[in-house]
Scaffold this motif. Structure first.
Motif: not given
Length: 445
Positions: A24, A26-27, A36, A38-39, A367, A385, A387
């Motif tokens: 997913h 993150i930005s 940085k 995605w994870q 994304y 995502n 979170e």
């Protein structure tokens, strides 16, 4: 700990843990090496309680600490992604997909307007709404902004079906009081009053939201656009969806109909239709002022590459959109678009951008289909995502769904390479299961 594997058990068991590879965002990924943004968990565990994400972790870290009676749905060997977000599509046009041989204005007249007249009948609209949402789920889409028709029956049908499925969906009655068949025309006042009644009935109910929906500037008089703007002024939480600068003939037509406007976008601005919750489909043939205005208002842009190719409309200027930091999401735009699967739409996006000299990397592509779509719809606080406390919409994908995909993956040694071949070769056959608000909505058989 029990492992749930049977389809019947998945449907009835209150399981909160899902094991698979998990990705997913993150930005927004700025480039293919922007890890940085995605994870990725090669063997991950997604925890869901009461339709909300609790956590996503490495399975090796999470499994030892699970309660003794925890149930795990094991999708090892598959990839879990957040549910795809389709920011522009037309549910009545699903039945006229793949209509031959026209550009936009002729296509509307010869196919679209003929089909949409059937949706005045409530029973027919109800049947087609159920079919359409089931098609979204089996193609990996869990949230959507959708055009209905001018008929309140079509809006009621789609909202009823989405509410029963607990789906996050945005739609609204199409507004058209000129330049369309008489059977599809309302008036400025009747369009306003019917929209207002539908807003009161549906907006904010469950996971539903209402979008004030002028089809596009040529089919609405200035009086109708003014009343549409009045609806938005009465409630800032409403959405607005329409079309913008899809076709050069369309642009020329708008100029003759609204000679006092600076440009196409200015028509909507003059009538109070611009906000962070305004979504403009296509936006291909724009002037610099229009890009600046979209950026200033943080409005959303629906990128619809398949429809743009199919109707010969032109190519969306992705580099300029990125330069102005526009809120871009992905739209299937069925029925001009030729698939409800956003993987197919991303494949067309890659190819059409490549012709224009721009390369979409696979991370940015996915994304666009997930967190980018959520941001475009001003919903990034709810979906997009994994979170904590986000709504648990997600899809389980089989990256080896076909023999060709399996063969290609033998030679794919990097995540980016695997994702790229997944985008280019994948389709609805790769959907293993779709979960909406934590509940199984579709499963491959």
């Amino acid at each position: 700990m029990s492992i749930i594997t049977l389809a019947s058990e998945k449907k009835c068991h209150s399981s909160h843990y899902f094991r698979a590879a998990i990705l997913h965002f993150i930005s927004e990924p700025k480039n293919i090496n922007d890890d940085k943004a995605w994870q990725y968990f090669e063997d991950g565990l997604l925890e869901v309680v009461n339709g909300k994400v609790i956590s996503v972790r490495q399975a090796s870290e999470a499994l030892p600490s699970l309660p003794e009676n925890a149930s795990v749905v094991d999708y090892s060997g598959s990839l879990i992604l957040p549910g795809f977000v389709d920011v522009h599509t037309h549910f009545p046009q699903a039945e006229m997909i793949a209509s031959y041989g026209e550009q936009l204005l002729q296509w509307l007249e010869n196919y679209t307007f003929v089909t949409e007249q059937k949706y005045a009948e409530q029973a027919y609209a109800n049947k087609m709404a159920e079919f359409f949402l089931d098609m979204l789920f089996c193609h990996g889409t869990t949230a959507a902004m959708v055009f209905s028709t001018v008929h309140k029956e079509s809006v009621t049908a789609l909202f009823n079906a989405a509410n029963a499925k607990n789906m996050r969906l945005i739609t609204g009655k199409v507004l058209m009081d000129r330049n369309a068949p008489e059977a599809l025309c309302d008036t400025a006042q009747s369009g306003y009053e019917e929209s207002q009644a539908l807003i009161e009935q549906w907006h904010g109910k469950g996971r539903l939201s209402y979008a004030v929906t002028p089809r596009f500037a040529p089919t609405s008089t200035p009086e109708q656009l003014t009343l549409a703007g009045k609806l938005l002024q009465q409630d800032s939480s409403l959405y607005m969806q329409t079309h913008l600068a899809e076709n050069l003939d369309e642009n020329a037509w708008v100029k003759t109909l609204f000679p006092d406007a600076k440009d196409y976008l200015d028509v909507y601005e003059q009538h109070g239709l611009m906000s962070t919750r305004s979504i403009f489909a296509h936006s291909i043939h724009l002037q610099e002022r229009e890009y600046k205005s979209l950026a200033h208002h943080q409005a959303g842009v629906a990128y619809c590459p398949s429809a743009n190719l199919f109707l010969g409309s032109g190519a969306f200027n992705m580099p300029t959109a990125q330069q102005y930091q526009l809120n871009v999401g992905l739209g299937s735009d069925v029925g001009a678009g030729t698939s409800l699967c956003l993987l197919n739409i991303l494949s067309d996006a890659y190819k059409s951008q490549k012709v224009e000299g721009f390369t979409l990397n696979p991370f940015y592509s996915l994304y666009l289909a997930t967190l980018g779509g959520a941001k475009c719809l001003d919903l990034e606080d709810k979906i997009g995502n994994f979170e904590a406390n986000k709504e648990a919409d997600f899809v389980v994908w089989d990256l080896n769904a076909t023999p060709l995909m399996t063969m290609r993956n033998i030679h794919s040694h990097q995540l980016a390479e695997q994702l790229f071949s997944f985008i280019i070769l994948g389709d609805d056959r790769a959907v293993v299961a779709t979960y909406v608000n934590g509940q199984l909505a579709y499963e491959r058989t």
